[in-house]
Design an enzyme around this catalytic site. Structure first.
Site, PDB file in Angstrom:
ATOM      1  N   LYS A 158       0.898  -1.170   0.000  1.00 20.79           N
ATOM      2  CA  LYS A 158       0.000   0.000   0.000  1.00 20.79           C
ATOM      3  C   LYS A 158       0.929   1.210   0.000  1.00 20.79           C
ATOM      4  O   LYS A 158       1.261   1.781   1.046  1.00 20.79           O
ATOM      5  CB  LYS A 158      -0.939  -0.022   1.213  1.00 20.79           C
ATOM      6  CG  LYS A 158      -2.047   1.024   1.103  1.00 20.79           C
ATOM      7  CD  LYS A 158      -3.165   0.743   2.084  1.00 20.79           C
ATOM      8  CE  LYS A 158      -4.125   1.908   2.206  1.00 20.79           C
ATOM      9  NZ  LYS A 158      -4.843   2.244   0.976  1.00 20.79           N
ATOM     10  N   ALA A 159       1.392   1.531  -1.201  1.00 21.51           N
ATOM     11  CA  ALA A 159       2.437   2.539  -1.380  1.00 21.51           C
ATOM     12  C   ALA A 159       1.868   3.730  -2.142  1.00 21.51           C
ATOM     13  O   ALA A 159       1.081   3.559  -3.074  1.00 21.51           O
ATOM     14  CB  ALA A 159       3.595   1.933  -2.160  1.00 21.51           C
TER      15      ALA A 159
END
Ligand code: PMP
Length: 296
Positions: A158-159
Site C-alpha cells: 500500500k504505497a
C-alpha cells in the site's frame, strides 16, 4: 468543501510524540515526496477501537519492507500509538491514516540511510459516499489506466506511488459524473476500484477477482469471511469485463467505502439486492468492538 486537512484541530502522533496538528510537517526536500518512498494505511475506529488494527499495522510494516525500508516501531507499538491518537483526540468513530516515509538526509534515487518516519493522524469521517446514494448503489465509470503488472512495480504494497493512476482515474470519472472508476488489470481482467475492491453476485454466489496484482483488502478478507459464515459461496477467479452482464448485484469493499453497493459500471447495470444488504448488515455488526457487541 470542508475544512482543509492541514487546519484541523487536534494532535498527530509523529515519530513517537503527540504534536499539535499544525506542527506535523515535513521538509520540502523529503525523499518520500520526491521519489514516493512512502507507505500508508487507511483504517477505521468504531466505538473507540480500531477495526483489525493488528492486520493493518502488519500490512504497513510489510509495505515498507517491500519498498526496502523498515519502520522503527513494532506492530504492537503502532497498534498502541493508534489507540493513543483516537483517545487523545476523543474520536471513538474515526478514520486513521498512519503514514511512513523516508526523510531528507539524502536527495537522490538512492537514499539507503535516510531516517524513516512514522506519523498517525485521525479524523472524523462518516461515510465515503453520500448515504442516500449508498443504498441506491453508486455509478462507476471504467478507468483508462490499468493496475500494473506486478513485475513492473511492487503492486501488493500500500504505497503512495501506486495511487497516482487512481487519482487520475477518479478525477476523470468524477468529471464524467460518476462516483468512482473500475480498473482492469494489466491483462484486461476486472481488478478493483480506485480505493476499494470489487465483488459481483450471480445465482446466489459471490465472485471476486484474485488479488494478485492489486491490494488484497482487509475489508475484502472480512467480506469473504462473513459470506462464509452465512454459507454463501465466494469464488475468487479471473473475471473478464464481458462477463459483467451476467451478474445481478455488485458492491465494493474497503476501509473507507465499507461495503458500498454499485448500480452501474459504464453500460453494465446492477440492482443492489438481498446478499449485498445482508453483508452490509453483517459488516456493520462485525466492526463493533466485541465486548460492546456482547453487552448489547
Ligand atoms: N484497493 C485500493 C487501491 C485501496 O486503496 C483500498 C483501500 N485501502 C482497498 C483496495 C481496500 O483495502 P482495505 O479493505 O484494506 O481498506
Amino acid at each position: 468543501m470542508g475544512i482543509s486537512f492541514d487546519k484541523i484541530d487536534g494532535v498527530i502522533w509523529y515519530d513517537g510524540k503527540l504534536v499539535p496538528w499544525a506542527d506535523a510537517n515535513v521538509h520540502l526536500l523529503t525523499h518520500g515526496l520526491h521519489y514516493a518512498s512512502c507507505v500508508f494505511e487507511g483504517e477505521r475506529a468504531y466505538g473507540g477501537k480500531v477495526f483489525k488494527s493488528t492486520e493493518h499495522s502488519t500490512r504497513l510494516k510489510n509495505s515498507a519492507l517491500i519498498l526496502d525500508f523498515e519502520i522503527p516501531y513494532s506492530v504492537a507499538e503502532i497498534v498502541a500509538a493508534k489507540q493513543i491518537v483516537i483517545d487523545s483526540n476523543n474520536l471513538p468513530n474515526a478514520y486513521l491514516r498512519p503514514i511512513a516515509w523516508r526523510g531528507s538526509e539524502m536527495m537522490g534515487v538512492s537514499a539507503p540511510s535516510n531516517t524513516i518516519h512514522l506519523a498517525i493522524a485521525a479524523w472524523d469521517w462518516p461515510s465515503y459516499f453520500d448515504p442516500a446514494e449508498k443504498f441506491r448503489g453508486i455509478r462507476m465509470g471504467l478507468a483508462e489506466y490499468r493496475r500494473p503488472d506486478p513485475a513492473t512495480i511492487p503492486a501488493m504494497a500500500k504505497a503512495s506511488g501506486l495511487y497516482m493512476i487512481c487519482t487520475i482515474s477518479k478525477h476523470r470519472a468524477e468529471r464524467a459524473g460518476y462516483a468512482d472508476a473500475m480498473m482492469l488489470d494489466w491483462q484486461g481482467r476486472v481488478a478493483e476500484c480506485t480505493g476499494a475492491n470489487i465483488f459481483f453476485i450471480a445465482d446466489g454466489k459471490i465472485h471476486t477477482p484474485i488479488a494478485d496484482c492489486f491490494l488484497a483488502g482487509i475489508t475484502r478478507a472480512t467480506v469473504i469471511d462473513l459470506a462464509g459464515r452465512r454459507g454463501i459461496e465466494v469464488i475468487e477467479r479471473r473475471i473478464m469485463p464481458d462477463e459483467l452482464s451476467g451478474f445481478t448485484e455488485c458492491f465494493m469493499s474497503g476501509t473507507a467505502a465499507e461495503i458500498t453497493p454499485v448500480a452501474e459500471i459504464a453500460d453494465w447495470k446492477f440492482t443492489p439486492g438481498q446478499i449485498s444488504a445482508q453483508l452490509m448488515a453483517d459488516f456493520a455488526a462485525e466492526v463493533q468492538p466485541k465486548d460492546k457487541a456482547v453487552a448489547a
